[in-house]
Write an enzyme that holds these catalytic residues in place. Structure first.
Site, PDB file in Angstrom:
ATOM      1  N   ALA A 157       0.859  -1.353   0.007  1.00 46.94           N
ATOM      2  CA  ALA A 157       0.059  -0.143  -0.122  1.00 46.94           C
ATOM      3  C   ALA A 157       0.717   1.427   0.015  1.00 46.94           C
ATOM      4  CB  ALA A 157      -0.948   0.159   1.136  1.00 46.94           C
ATOM      5  N   ALA A 158       2.038   1.292  -0.094  1.00 51.82           N
ATOM      6  CA  ALA A 158       3.029   2.472  -0.035  1.00 51.82           C
ATOM      7  C   ALA A 158       2.756   3.384  -1.459  1.00 51.82           C
ATOM      8  CB  ALA A 158       4.377   2.129  -0.150  1.00 51.82           C
ATOM      9  N   GLY A 159       2.443   2.753  -2.482  1.00 49.84           N
ATOM     10  CA  GLY A 159       2.004   3.327  -3.522  1.00 49.84           C
ATOM     11  C   GLY A 159       0.775   4.106  -3.614  1.00 49.84           C
ATOM     12  N   ASP A 160      -0.305   3.285  -3.035  1.00 53.87           N
ATOM     13  CA  ASP A 160      -1.614   3.763  -2.718  1.00 53.87           C
ATOM     14  C   ASP A 160      -1.704   4.956  -1.744  1.00 53.87           C
ATOM     15  OD1 ASP A 160      -2.594   1.688  -4.303  1.00 53.87           O
ATOM     16  OD2 ASP A 160      -2.757   0.517  -2.438  1.00 53.87           O
TER      17      ASP A 160
END
Length: 306
Positions: A250-253
């Site tokens: 979820a880092a990109g999210d």
């Protein structure tokens, strides 16, 4: 008016943390397993909300117990929900294995997310038309995303598309013109341009080149290196802060939701990117998907960046 509207996926995530990666045919015992809220769309909505954005999420859930669970979890993060019930489907699920270095392998079951069709989007035209920023990803049918983009853009909203998971083959170049800003990672950039950037300078070249493929603007995300962008004739690079990553899920999210909230609040592109890079880096120091996403206050008080 919703400052940020997210159209996309919502899942139950089942995340297992491994001491080491198993070989084919081998059984290993996990260190820990968690059941949490996930889905790229839901994660992005949580990030936008936690950064202070008045956020609405449009998606679909199944007719099972997980559906009411994920809706309650999303509301718990302060997100306004517009969820259609797909009674004949299961709620989306992701099965995530996290290795000792924080890298992950994800197996996705789309469930109700796959039933969010373009016709379903029409019911939410009012919400889309009253948005400052629309944020999309690729865990629902593409035609639903494109229809949402058409409605929002016609009303003056800025449309961001995170093309993940990467479609194979990638969308035709003329499809990229439906979006104002594209936010691919290095691998997704390769699928569009034929070359995978290996540095921030190469990522900047790629962001500029994406305009030739139909994208109005682009931010190329390079993980722990940082990001490079070319938007409205302005370009730049931002190095990511060094952190001790434990989980990159979820880092990109987190980056995309924070960036959307920054723009919606009136921050410049550069200031919004800087905020998003910091938020994504901090998220990697925590376990989980939505649960790992920081709020705005934490970015100003944390000492994790040294």
């Amino acid at each position: 008016m919703s400052e940020v509207t997210v159209v996309g996926s919502i899942n139950i995530d089942m995340t297992s943390y491994l001491e080491r990666w198993p070989q084919v045919g081998e059984t290993v015992t996990t260190r820990q397993t968690q059941i949490t809220l996930g889905g790229k769309g839901a994660n992005q909505a949580v990030a936008a909300s936690r950064m202070g954005g008045n956020t609405t999420f449009i998606g679909a859930i199944g007719g099972d117990a997980f559906g009411s669970d994920v809706e309650a979890r999303l509301k718990g993060y302060g997100v306004n929900t517009k969820l259609s019930l797909q009674a004949d489907c299961a709620t989306g699920m992701a099965f995530i294995d996290v290795g000792p270095g924080g890298g992950n392998i994800i197996k996705l079951s789309a469930g109700a997310n796959a039933a969010l069709l373009a016709a379903s989007i029409e019911a939410h035209a009012h919400d889309l038309s009253n948005s400052k920023v629309l944020l999309l990803q690729n865990e629902i049918p593409f035609e639903a995303s494109r229809r949402a983009a058409q409605i929002a853009r016609a009303a003056g909203a800025l449309v961001l598309m995170d093309p993940a998971p990467a479609p194979v083959p990638f969308w035709p170049h003329d499809a990229l013109a439906a979006f104002d800003v594209l936010t691919p990672n290095a691998h997704e950039t390769k699928l569009i341009t034929g070359h995978e950037p290996q540095s921030l300078s190469e990522a900047l070249d790629a962001a500029q080149k994406l305009g030739d493929y139909g994208a109005g603007g682009a931010i190329v995300t390079m993980g722990k290196m940082g990001v490079a962008w070319f938007i409205d004739g302005q370009s730049g690079q931002k190095t990511a802060p060094k952190v001790s990553a434990v989980d990159t899920v979820a880092a990109g999210d987190c980056f995309n939701g924070t960036f959307a909230a920054g723009l919606a609040s009136g921050r410049s592109v550069e200031a919004s990117i800087e905020l998003a890079v910091q938020a994504a880096a901090l998220a990697t120091t925590r376990k989980g998907a939505a649960a790992s996403i920081p709020n705005l206050e934490e970015l100003t008080t944390t000492t994790v960046f040294g």
